[in-house]
Scaffold this motif. Structure first.
Motif, PDB file in Angstrom:
ATOM      1  N   UNK A   1      40.833  27.274  20.132  1.00 14.76           N
ATOM      2  CA  UNK A   1      41.420  26.797  21.590  1.00 14.76           C
ATOM      3  C   UNK A   1      42.476  27.707  22.035  1.00 14.76           C
ATOM      4  N   UNK A   2      42.880  29.131  20.772  1.00 16.60           N
ATOM      5  CA  UNK A   2      43.732  29.612  21.424  1.00 16.60           C
ATOM      6  C   UNK A   2      42.833  31.240  21.266  1.00 16.60           C
ATOM      7  N   UNK A   3      41.460  30.819  21.119  1.00 11.27           N
ATOM      8  CA  UNK A   3      40.672  32.194  21.420  1.00 11.27           C
ATOM      9  C   UNK A   3      40.702  32.904  22.875  1.00 11.27           C
ATOM     10  N   UNK A   4      41.038  34.010  23.292  1.00  3.25           N
ATOM     11  CA  UNK A   4      41.230  33.879  24.551  1.00  3.25           C
ATOM     12  C   UNK A   4      39.608  34.694  24.919  1.00  3.25           C
ATOM     13  N   UNK A   5      39.021  35.164  24.086  1.00  6.56           N
ATOM     14  CA  UNK A   5      37.431  35.664  24.091  1.00  6.56           C
ATOM     15  C   UNK A   5      36.627  34.496  25.525  1.00  6.56           C
TER      16      UNK A   5
ATOM     17  N   UNK B   1      32.392  30.286  34.266  1.00  7.49           N
ATOM     18  CA  UNK B   1      33.557  28.894  33.664  1.00  7.49           C
ATOM     19  C   UNK B   1      32.584  27.702  33.221  1.00  7.49           C
ATOM     20  N   UNK B   2      31.817  27.940  32.892  1.00  8.40           N
ATOM     21  CA  UNK B   2      30.676  26.766  31.849  1.00  8.40           C
ATOM     22  C   UNK B   2      31.402  27.378  30.694  1.00  8.40           C
ATOM     23  N   UNK B   3      31.578  29.031  29.774  1.00  8.81           N
ATOM     24  CA  UNK B   3      32.269  29.188  28.552  1.00  8.81           C
ATOM     25  C   UNK B   3      33.616  28.786  28.389  1.00  8.81           C
ATOM     26  N   UNK B   4      34.441  28.550  29.247  1.00 11.36           N
ATOM     27  CA  UNK B   4      35.453  28.039  29.076  1.00 11.36           C
ATOM     28  C   UNK B   4      35.689  26.865  28.248  1.00 11.36           C
ATOM     29  N   UNK B   5      34.878  25.719  28.916  1.00  5.01           N
ATOM     30  CA  UNK B   5      34.841  24.222  27.691  1.00  5.01           C
ATOM     31  C   UNK B   5      34.399  24.392  26.391  1.00  5.01           C
ATOM     32  N   UNK B   6      34.005  25.446  26.029  1.00  4.90           N
ATOM     33  CA  UNK B   6      34.084  25.771  24.169  1.00  4.90           C
ATOM     34  C   UNK B   6      34.925  26.100  24.335  1.00  4.90           C
ATOM     35  N   UNK B   7      35.933  26.090  24.262  1.00  2.00           N
ATOM     36  CA  UNK B   7      37.351  26.690  24.282  1.00  2.00           C
ATOM     37  C   UNK B   7      38.481  25.162  23.905  1.00  2.00           C
ATOM     38  N   UNK B   8      37.763  24.153  25.245  1.00  2.00           N
ATOM     39  CA  UNK B   8      38.293  22.796  25.083  1.00  2.00           C
ATOM     40  C   UNK B   8      37.859  21.611  24.172  1.00  2.00           C
ATOM     41  N   UNK B   9      36.843  21.982  24.322  1.00  2.00           N
ATOM     42  CA  UNK B   9      35.700  20.537  23.366  1.00  2.00           C
ATOM     43  C   UNK B   9      35.622  20.307  21.744  1.00  2.00           C
ATOM     44  N   UNK B  10      36.575  19.993  21.303  1.00  2.00           N
ATOM     45  CA  UNK B  10      37.188  19.865  20.218  1.00  2.00           C
ATOM     46  C   UNK B  10      36.759  18.824  19.064  1.00  2.00           C
TER      47      UNK B  10
ATOM     48  N   UNK C   1      32.288  14.732  16.187  1.00  2.00           N
ATOM     49  CA  UNK C   1      32.339  14.444  17.409  1.00  2.00           C
ATOM     50  C   UNK C   1      33.287  14.993  18.534  1.00  2.00           C
ATOM     51  N   UNK C   2      32.348  15.995  19.126  1.00  2.00           N
ATOM     52  CA  UNK C   2      33.309  16.807  20.985  1.00  2.00           C
ATOM     53  C   UNK C   2      34.219  15.731  21.608  1.00  2.00           C
ATOM     54  N   UNK C   3      35.529  16.621  21.699  1.00  2.00           N
ATOM     55  CA  UNK C   3      36.349  15.538  22.882  1.00  2.00           C
ATOM     56  C   UNK C   3      37.185  16.413  22.679  1.00  2.00           C
ATOM     57  N   UNK C   4      37.211  16.250  24.895  1.00  2.00           N
ATOM     58  CA  UNK C   4      37.772  16.918  25.992  1.00  2.00           C
ATOM     59  C   UNK C   4      39.234  16.974  26.065  1.00  2.00           C
ATOM     60  N   UNK C   5      39.442  15.492  26.602  1.00  2.00           N
ATOM     61  CA  UNK C   5      40.880  14.333  26.485  1.00  2.00           C
ATOM     62  C   UNK C   5      41.462  15.319  28.174  1.00  2.00           C
ATOM     63  N   UNK C   6      42.509  15.376  28.068  1.00  2.00           N
ATOM     64  CA  UNK C   6      43.149  15.473  29.255  1.00  2.00           C
ATOM     65  C   UNK C   6      43.321  17.506  29.147  1.00  2.00           C
ATOM     66  N   UNK C   7      42.995  18.126  27.739  1.00  2.00           N
ATOM     67  CA  UNK C   7      42.151  19.467  28.320  1.00  2.00           C
ATOM     68  C   UNK C   7      41.534  20.660  28.653  1.00  2.00           C
TER      69      UNK C   7
ATOM     70  N   UNK D   1      30.337  19.947  30.170  1.00  2.00           N
ATOM     71  CA  UNK D   1      30.748  20.602  30.969  1.00  2.00           C
ATOM     72  C   UNK D   1      29.417  20.961  31.597  1.00  2.00           C
ATOM     73  N   UNK D   2      28.011  21.115  31.182  1.00  2.00           N
ATOM     74  CA  UNK D   2      27.268  20.493  32.058  1.00  2.00           C
ATOM     75  C   UNK D   2      27.440  19.331  33.057  1.00  2.00           C
ATOM     76  N   UNK D   3      26.985  19.902  34.855  1.00  2.00           N
ATOM     77  CA  UNK D   3      27.298  18.411  35.776  1.00  2.00           C
ATOM     78  C   UNK D   3      26.361  18.310  36.151  1.00  2.00           C
ATOM     79  N   UNK D   4      26.328  17.235  36.637  1.00  2.00           N
ATOM     80  CA  UNK D   4      25.121  16.642  37.429  1.00  2.00           C
ATOM     81  C   UNK D   4      25.455  15.621  39.039  1.00  2.00           C
ATOM     82  N   UNK D   5      24.808  16.764  40.001  1.00  2.00           N
ATOM     83  CA  UNK D   5      25.263  15.273  40.908  1.00  2.00           C
ATOM     84  C   UNK D   5      24.386  14.174  41.392  1.00  2.00           C
ATOM     85  N   UNK D   6      25.591  13.445  41.925  1.00  2.00           N
ATOM     86  CA  UNK D   6      24.894  12.237  42.716  1.00  2.00           C
ATOM     87  C   UNK D   6      24.070  11.989  43.519  1.00  2.00           C
TER      88      UNK D   6
END
Length: 322
Positions: free
Chosen positions: A80-84, A228-237, A242-248, A183-188
């Protein structure tokens, strides 16, 4: 990263990707990139980074965080704190001369709304003609309807809490828990709104900022950028297993459009593709409805891509609301 200025009020985080063993305890070896073959050298980034830290050398991804900030964020996970995770996004902004904005800021300023899904009907309630969509059905920018997961109108309305699903055409949706596709999106598409969707999703809708270039297609374009997609790997803990994002999710950064014309130009491929697909789908479904024949649910959901879900993702949906 030197320890020279280290204080008792800081937490040092290291984020190695390997530790010398696999999860089953077997030794993990480095791979020769030239041949693709394993070498005799143990792949232990954890040991290497600790050695660098103790020798006052620079450690890739290492960061010191004030202990008060750690407690306020309530996160003790190094990734979560890794700025890379933000490096590619920073390069994108500099190259294109763009500013950034977070999803949280877009929500707070009324540009987008974010909500969750409806819930998960139990297996014994899945018989009807209204699709129930799991996180494992959200893939490749589309929502896949599984004809074995259908519910009745009555069951659907109990999860909708009314006669309408609350979903709208051009909403964009991503899993937010228990999926490798966070972080992978679908459109309706128009006509797909009458579904029951698992609670474990984020549903994003553009409701403002149109003069500045914000539209469902620009939003989808931005969310599909690799940086942008790569950023979700930082907040999906991981939460237990199970992976979880919550309000992050609010911390995900997007590029702010230069102007409406620029936003329309860069997102044109998404607009052209999905509006063409929507028109073809509407014509197809209308023809089926007027034919006088009854068809399976998959025929009414043409355009979806059937993919066999991973076992853990499929099971997670069933457990989510039990």
């Amino acid at each position: 990263m030197s320890r020279e200025n280290e204080t008792a009020e800081e937490v040092v985080f290291l984020n190695p990707f390997t530790c010398g063993i696999y999860k089953d305890g077997g030794a993990r070896y480095k791979i020769d990139p030239a041949t693709g073959r394993r070498t005799d050298e143990i792949d232990n980034e954890l040991g290497e980074q600790v050695g660098l830290l103790l020798s006052d050398a620079d450690v890739p991804g290492a960061v010191r965080v004030n202990i008060e900030d750690v407690f306020s964020k309530r996160v003790l996970v190094p990734r979560y704190y890794d700025t890379r995770w933000l490096d590619d996004f920073k390069v994108l902004l500099e190259r294109e001369g763009l500013e950034s904005v977070s999803l949280g800021e877009l929500v707070d300023t009324g540009v987008i709304t974010v909500r969750g899904g409806h819930g998960s009907p139990s297996n014994d309630r899945r018989s009807g003609n209204i699709p129930y969509v799991k996180v494992s059905d959200i893939r490749s920018l589309r929502i896949n309807v599984n004809p074995t997961n259908l519910v009745t109108q009555e069951v659907a309305e109990s999860f909708w809490r009314g006669g309408d699903s609350g979903l709208r055409a051009w909403d964009v949706i991503t899993p937010n828990r228990a999926s490798s596709n966070i972080g992978e999106f679908a459109v309706m598409l128009p006509g797909e709104e009458r579904i029951v969707i698992t609670k474990e999703v984020f549903i994003l809708r553009v409701v403002g900022g149109h003069d500045a270039g914000w539209s469902p297609f620009y939003l989808l374009w931005a969310l599909c950028l690799k940086a942008v997609r790569k950023q979700w790997q930082r907040v999906a803990l991981m939460q237990t297993n199970r992976e979880d994002v919550s309000s992050r999710y609010r911390e995900i950064l997007l590029p702010v459009p230069h102007n409406a014309e620029w936003a329309e130009a860069v997102s044109a491929p998404f607009r052209d593709y999905f509006t063409t697909l929507a028109a073809a789908r509407t014509a197809f479904v209308t023809s089926l409805s007027e034919s006088g024949y009854e068809y399976i649910a998959s025929a009414h959901s043409v355009g979806s891509i059937a993919v066999e879900p991973a076992a853990d993702e499929d099971d997670a949906d069933d457990e989510a609301d039990s």
